[in-house]
Design an enzyme around this catalytic site. Structure first.
Site, PDB file in Angstrom:
ATOM      1  N   ARG A 198       0.933  -1.305   0.053  1.00 41.02           N
ATOM      2  CA  ARG A 198      -0.012  -0.099  -0.037  1.00 41.02           C
ATOM      3  C   ARG A 198       0.999   1.402   0.000  1.00 41.02           C
ATOM      4  O   ARG A 198       1.617   1.516   1.035  1.00 41.02           O
ATOM      5  CB  ARG A 198      -0.960  -0.019   1.192  1.00 41.02           C
ATOM      6  CG  ARG A 198      -1.703   1.408   1.492  1.00 41.02           C
ATOM      7  CD  ARG A 198      -2.537   1.392   2.545  1.00 41.02           C
ATOM      8  NE  ARG A 198      -3.846   0.702   1.916  1.00 41.02           N
ATOM      9  CZ  ARG A 198      -5.051   0.666   2.390  1.00 41.02           C
ATOM     10  NH1 ARG A 198      -5.244   1.494   3.452  1.00 41.02           N
ATOM     11  NH2 ARG A 198      -6.110   0.015   1.891  1.00 41.02           N
TER      12      ARG A 198
ATOM     13  N   HIS B 258      -7.337   1.093  -6.178  1.00 42.58           N
ATOM     14  CA  HIS B 258      -7.648   0.262  -5.352  1.00 42.58           C
ATOM     15  C   HIS B 258      -8.281  -1.233  -5.793  1.00 42.58           C
ATOM     16  O   HIS B 258      -9.523  -1.511  -5.236  1.00 42.58           O
ATOM     17  CB  HIS B 258      -8.247   0.697  -4.056  1.00 42.58           C
ATOM     18  CG  HIS B 258      -8.362   0.148  -2.869  1.00 42.58           C
ATOM     19  ND1 HIS B 258      -7.584  -0.896  -2.429  1.00 42.58           N
ATOM     20  CD2 HIS B 258      -9.051   0.595  -1.578  1.00 42.58           C
ATOM     21  CE1 HIS B 258      -7.947  -1.401  -1.365  1.00 42.58           C
ATOM     22  NE2 HIS B 258      -8.632  -0.477  -0.604  1.00 42.58           N
TER      23      HIS B 258
ATOM     24  N   GLN C  14     -10.043  -3.879  -3.505  1.00 41.79           N
ATOM     25  CA  GLN C  14     -11.370  -3.560  -2.762  1.00 41.79           C
ATOM     26  C   GLN C  14     -12.760  -3.740  -3.860  1.00 41.79           C
ATOM     27  O   GLN C  14     -13.629  -4.300  -3.390  1.00 41.79           O
ATOM     28  CB  GLN C  14     -11.443  -2.009  -2.544  1.00 41.79           C
ATOM     29  CG  GLN C  14     -12.593  -1.499  -1.933  1.00 41.79           C
ATOM     30  CD  GLN C  14     -13.277  -2.005  -0.500  1.00 41.79           C
ATOM     31  OE1 GLN C  14     -12.208  -1.695   0.363  1.00 41.79           O
ATOM     32  NE2 GLN C  14     -14.238  -2.535  -0.470  1.00 41.79           N
TER      33      GLN C  14
ATOM     34  N   ASP D  38     -17.215   7.473  -1.451  1.00 39.74           N
ATOM     35  CA  ASP D  38     -15.940   7.217  -0.785  1.00 39.74           C
ATOM     36  C   ASP D  38     -15.673   8.712  -0.120  1.00 39.74           C
ATOM     37  O   ASP D  38     -16.569   9.501  -0.200  1.00 39.74           O
ATOM     38  CB  ASP D  38     -15.009   6.993  -1.778  1.00 39.74           C
ATOM     39  CG  ASP D  38     -13.482   6.665  -1.186  1.00 39.74           C
ATOM     40  OD1 ASP D  38     -13.569   6.155   0.069  1.00 39.74           O
ATOM     41  OD2 ASP D  38     -12.378   6.414  -1.903  1.00 39.74           O
TER      42      ASP D  38
ATOM     43  N   CYS E 191     -16.173   1.734   0.610  1.00 34.72           N
ATOM     44  CA  CYS E 191     -15.049   0.759   0.918  1.00 34.72           C
ATOM     45  C   CYS E 191     -14.693   1.003   2.190  1.00 34.72           C
ATOM     46  O   CYS E 191     -14.183   0.230   2.697  1.00 34.72           O
ATOM     47  CB  CYS E 191     -13.921   1.362   0.058  1.00 34.72           C
ATOM     48  SG  CYS E 191     -13.299   2.860   0.108  1.00 34.72           S
TER      49      CYS E 191
ATOM     50  N   ARG F 280     -13.853  -8.673   1.616  1.00 40.34           N
ATOM     51  CA  ARG F 280     -12.334  -8.213   1.412  1.00 40.34           C
ATOM     52  C   ARG F 280     -11.558  -9.603   1.662  1.00 40.34           C
ATOM     53  O   ARG F 280     -10.814 -10.074   0.863  1.00 40.34           O
ATOM     54  CB  ARG F 280     -12.002  -7.029   2.073  1.00 40.34           C
ATOM     55  CG  ARG F 280     -12.190  -5.848   1.735  1.00 40.34           C
ATOM     56  CD  ARG F 280     -11.871  -5.561   0.563  1.00 40.34           C
ATOM     57  NE  ARG F 280     -10.500  -5.331   0.490  1.00 40.34           N
ATOM     58  CZ  ARG F 280      -9.525  -4.332   0.669  1.00 40.34           C
ATOM     59  NH1 ARG F 280      -9.839  -3.299   1.447  1.00 40.34           N
ATOM     60  NH2 ARG F 280      -8.256  -4.116   0.702  1.00 40.34           N
TER      61      ARG F 280
END
Ligand code: CP
Ligand code: NVA
Length: 332
Positions: free
Chosen positions: A129, A156, A159, A247, A286, A314
């Site tokens: 990440r 991402h 996700q 988001d 998310c 996830r």
């Protein structure tokens, strides 16, 4: 091959397809492979939940990654990605090792390339990440083991694999359905665009003109005939949609976020906005969420929200990604 957003000399496609089975982005893995991963994620969830606690080790697919290890490098904070990957490899029989930038030699200037070479001698896969996509590509270009994108400033993908799985769990096949995005044209929005092409659904993105999704990614999708629409009007995007997604207004590492609150206030997902969607539309996010900013409590804690399933998925989607990378013969 011209690719924007990437340092000269780092060819995303070449890096993704040479060497190990990297999971770098949804536009860099084939459609059929992505579908295999989603279907495996669903089966892994069912198998894990069906087995009594003491029998889980024997549930399909057993412990195929016994003796293997995943290194996870974090340049940014994480709750879900860190815990779900650690549990995912553990449920498959392997181990996780967490490295944070500041407490490792990366924080003192050791290069990403040298880190890749060294970790490849110790572990079987690396999840990163990070901020800039270039670091992910540099890691993959120099690693002998699969590298997995655990979020960059640009995308991402892990996700979205969970999100596609979650949509299908609640509403059946996503192909041909309409997903609406309302908010910042950020890393999540970019991976949703990739997914619209790869999973063949309509994507309507509402974003302020000042915070649009990357135009090169929108062009990439349209060149492939995808139904990706960009508008400044959230009601237009959400109208009749099967799924509404948003988001945070300020992503990790956003250095230029002054004014985001004012720009994004009209894109907040509230009850009135959900009223424009299809009657049985679901809401996804998310997480982490900021109630009262990008979404109201009424929506995220309401009956249309599937955010807790999305977070759980996830874990199962990432078990499928790990199998795809490390034991692909066991995926189906
Ligand atoms: N959704 C997500 O990636 O959460 P974390 O930042 O907690 O990992
Ligand atoms: N866009 C958000 C996603 C967090 C999972 C961020 O990058 O902070």
């Amino acid at each position: 091959m011209p690719d924007t957003g990437v340092a000269p000399g780092l060819d995303r496609h070449a890096i993704a397809t040479a060497g190990a089975r990297h999971f770098l982005d949804l536009d860099l893995v084939g459609q059929a492979e992505l579908r295999r991963i989603v279907e495996a994620g669903k089966r892994l969830k069912t198998a894990w939940r069906a087995a009594a606690h003491e029998e889980r080790a024997g549930a399909w697919p057993g412990r195929p990654l016994d003796g293997m290890a995943l290194a996870m490098i974090f340049e940014k904070p994480s709750t879900r990605t860190r815990v779900s990957f650690e549990r995912a490899i553990g449920q498959l029989g392997g181990d996780a090792i967490v490295l944070e930038r500041e407490s490792s030699q990366l924080g003192r200037g050791e290069t990403v390339a040298d880190t890749a070479r060294v970790l490849s001698r110790y572990v079987d896969a690396i999840m990163l990440r990070c901020t800039k996509e270039e670091k992910l590509l540099e890691l993959a270009a120099n690693a002998d083991v699969p590298v997995i994108n655990g979020l960059t400033d640009r995308t991402h993908p892990c996700q979205i694999m969970a999100d596609v799985m979650t949509f299908e769990e609640h509403r059946g096949p996503i192909a041909g359905r309409a997903v609406a995005w309302s908010g910042d044209g950020n890393n999540m929005a970019t991976s949703w665009i990739h997914a619209a092409v790869q999973f063949d659904f309509e994507l309507r993105l509402a974003a302020p003109p000042e915070l649009p999704p990357p135009s090169d990614v929108v062009d990439w999708a349209r060149d492939r005939g995808a139904r990706v629409h960009v508008t400044a009007d959230p009601a237009e995007a959400v109208s009749g949609a099967d799924c509404v997604v948003t988001d945070v207004w300020i992503s990790m590492g956003d250095t230029d976020a002054a004014g985001h609150h004012n720009l994004l206030a009209p894109y907040r997902v509230d009850g009135a906005m959900m009223g424009h969607a299809s009657d049985d539309a679901i809401f996804m996010h998310c997480l982490p969420a900021h109630r009262g900013e990008e979404v109201t409590a009424e929506v995220i804690d309401g009956p249309q929200s599937v955010v807790w399933d999305e977070a759980e998925n996830r874990l199962h989607a990432q078990k499928a990604i790990l199998l795809w990378a490390l034991a692909p013969d066991l995926l189906d």
